[in-house]
Design an enzyme around this catalytic site. Structure first.
Site, mmCIF file in Angstrom:
data_model
loop_
_atom_site.group_PDB
_atom_site.id
_atom_site.type_symbol
_atom_site.label_atom_id
_atom_site.label_comp_id
_atom_site.label_asym_id
_atom_site.label_seq_id
_atom_site.Cartn_x
_atom_site.Cartn_y
_atom_site.Cartn_z
ATOM 1 N N CYS A 13 -4.318 0.647 -10.572
ATOM 2 C CA CYS A 13 -3.160 1.291 -9.953
ATOM 3 C C CYS A 13 -1.829 0.793 -10.494
ATOM 4 O O CYS A 13 -0.773 1.306 -10.102
ATOM 5 C CB CYS A 13 -3.219 1.108 -8.436
ATOM 6 S SG CYS A 13 -4.450 2.182 -7.658
ATOM 7 N N LYS A 16 0.188 3.644 -12.200
ATOM 8 C CA LYS A 16 0.887 4.695 -11.462
ATOM 9 C C LYS A 16 2.327 4.855 -11.939
ATOM 10 O O LYS A 16 2.975 3.885 -12.333
ATOM 11 C CB LYS A 16 0.929 4.336 -9.964
ATOM 12 C CG LYS A 16 -0.278 4.761 -9.164
ATOM 13 C CD LYS A 16 -0.015 4.542 -7.682
ATOM 14 C CE LYS A 16 -1.108 5.156 -6.826
ATOM 15 N NZ LYS A 16 -0.797 5.043 -5.381
ATOM 16 N N ASP A 47 -1.773 9.848 2.530
ATOM 17 C CA ASP A 47 -2.683 9.467 1.452
ATOM 18 C C ASP A 47 -3.511 10.619 0.900
ATOM 19 O O ASP A 47 -4.111 10.488 -0.167
ATOM 20 C CB ASP A 47 -3.621 8.351 1.955
ATOM 21 C CG ASP A 47 -2.851 7.107 2.339
ATOM 22 O OD1 ASP A 47 -2.255 6.491 1.442
ATOM 23 O OD2 ASP A 47 -2.829 6.758 3.529
ATOM 24 N N ASP A 87 -8.853 7.124 0.070
ATOM 25 C CA ASP A 87 -7.884 8.012 0.715
ATOM 26 C C ASP A 87 -8.509 8.825 1.849
ATOM 27 O O ASP A 87 -7.842 9.137 2.836
ATOM 28 C CB ASP A 87 -7.262 8.961 -0.309
ATOM 29 C CG ASP A 87 -6.276 8.263 -1.233
ATOM 30 O OD1 ASP A 87 -5.760 7.203 -0.844
ATOM 31 O OD2 ASP A 87 -6.038 8.773 -2.335
ATOM 32 N N SER A 136 -14.208 16.654 -18.112
ATOM 33 C CA SER A 136 -13.924 15.602 -19.095
ATOM 34 C C SER A 136 -13.053 16.155 -20.212
ATOM 35 O O SER A 136 -13.118 17.341 -20.542
ATOM 36 C CB SER A 136 -15.230 15.050 -19.680
ATOM 37 O OG SER A 136 -15.925 16.067 -20.387
ATOM 38 N N ASP A 222 -3.831 3.302 3.212
ATOM 39 C CA ASP A 222 -4.502 2.313 2.370
ATOM 40 C C ASP A 222 -3.468 1.710 1.425
ATOM 41 O O ASP A 222 -2.539 2.362 0.980
ATOM 42 C CB ASP A 222 -5.716 2.872 1.629
ATOM 43 C CG ASP A 222 -5.401 3.989 0.656
ATOM 44 O OD1 ASP A 222 -4.331 4.614 0.765
ATOM 45 O OD2 ASP A 222 -6.241 4.248 -0.226
#
Length: 342
Positions: A13, A16, A47, A87, A136, A222
């Protein structure tokens, strides 16, 4: 010899976009016609999105993906999946289905991708969900995550900004994984630190969320890339100020030392810039603890605002489930500063 993936500059994270930049972009998006069934959308700081489909069922939707922050492919897959699934739990929901999101270099060993996806699949199964497909693309760096769908009763949604004065704040995981992963990236993590961080990041928030359903939870979020203080600031409303007891904060092994040795992240500095003016630190709070509180978390814990009379019983149940949960503060009536850290 075990196969490894290459660390990225901003894994987990920490990758971000900063909250200031993100808010600037989102403010310019067209709203379109208001849909009364969209109970929670991107115009809030919650979230996940929540869409009502009947009187007793709402769909919870979220997605999350990022580059690796550990070198073991299977572990990375577990962490990325646990982070995405979180989340749903933060909204009080139940996981139903998940879709893989994959970015992978064409010239890299496909066995590595297989291990990443196996780690993710195992976490989806552990969550009680079904892995239903994915998408993908070829990319220069590895990135992995999930799009997740869950359900929740429309009257039992956990929003993040509905706390009340006198609520007790309970955090279910330790802080400091960003600091530890950053130190580990250059081989300088203290003994036992990365093991503690990985154990935390691979733990689902499922048990904490399920336990919470028996208690009077007023708000929940969270704690992820915007840090403990960043996500706490999103829980505030015009009626409340948060008082945080820094001594009670659970911290990953070695994280404070990593901060003292300046294994800091650019994401933590962005978090400090974004929310620092809303926080008043007591003079005795060390720099290392400030950094832990601004540290971007990957697959962090749930932060609950629970009715004060139920806080002890709730904490007891969380600890009985083996979680390193702690009472870390409380909400009070609004004061001059939104957040005080003592």
């Amino acid at each position: 010899m075990p196969q490894e993936i290459v660390f990225c500059k901003g894994g987990g994270c920490t990758a971000k976009l900063g909250p200031d930049l993100l808010s600037h972009v989102l403010a310019k998006l067209p709203r379109g016609e208001k849909d009364s069934n969209l109970l929670i959308g991107y115009d809030s700081c919650d979230d996940a999105a929540v869409y009502k489909i009947s009187d007793d069922t709402a769909v919870v939707q979220t997605l999350d993906f990022f580059p690796p922050m550990v070198d073991d492919p299977y572990t990375f897959g577990q962490i990325a999946a646990a982070n995405a699934l979180s989340d749903i739990y933060a909204m009080g929901g139940t996981v139903k289905t998940a879709l893989n999101i994959v970015c992978f270099p064409e010239k890299m060993d496909l066995n590595i991708l297989g291990k990443i996806m196996q780690g993710g699949a195992d976490k989806v199964i552990e969550a009680g969900g079904t892995l239903a497909g994915g998408h993908s693309i070829a990319d220069s760096d590895v990135k992995y995550g999930l799009s997740v769908m869950g359900t929740v009763h429309p009257e039992h949604i956990y929003s993040n900004n509905t706390g009340q004065p006198s609520d007790v704040l309970i955090l279910t995981k330790k802080l400091g994984v960003g600091l530890v992963c950053n130190a580990n990236r250059v081989g300088e993590a203290p003994l036992g630190a990365i093991e503690d961080a990985v154990s935390s990041m691979t733990t689902l928030n499922k048990a904490a969320s399920e336990i919470s359903h028996a208690f009077d939870i007023h708000a929940c979020t969270d704690v992820t890339g915007f840090s403990f203080l960043g996500h706490l600031s999103e829980m505030l409303n015009d009626d409340i100020t948060a008082l945080i007891d820094s001594i009670s904060i659970p911290v990953i092994t070695g994280a404070l030392r990593c901060a003292d040795e300046f294994f800091l992240t650019a994401a933590a500095q962005r978090n400090r810039n974004h929310v620092g003016d809303k926080v008043c630190f007591a003079k005795n709070i060390p720099f290392s603890m400030e950094e832990v509180l601004f540290d971007p978390q990957t697959s962090g814990g749930l932060l609950f605002a629970v009715k004060a009379s139920e806080a002890d019983a709730f904490l007891h149940e969380l600890k009985a489930a083996g979680l390193p949960a702690a009472k870390v503060g409380r909400f009070v009536k609004r004061r001059d500063v939104p957040i005080y850290v003592n």
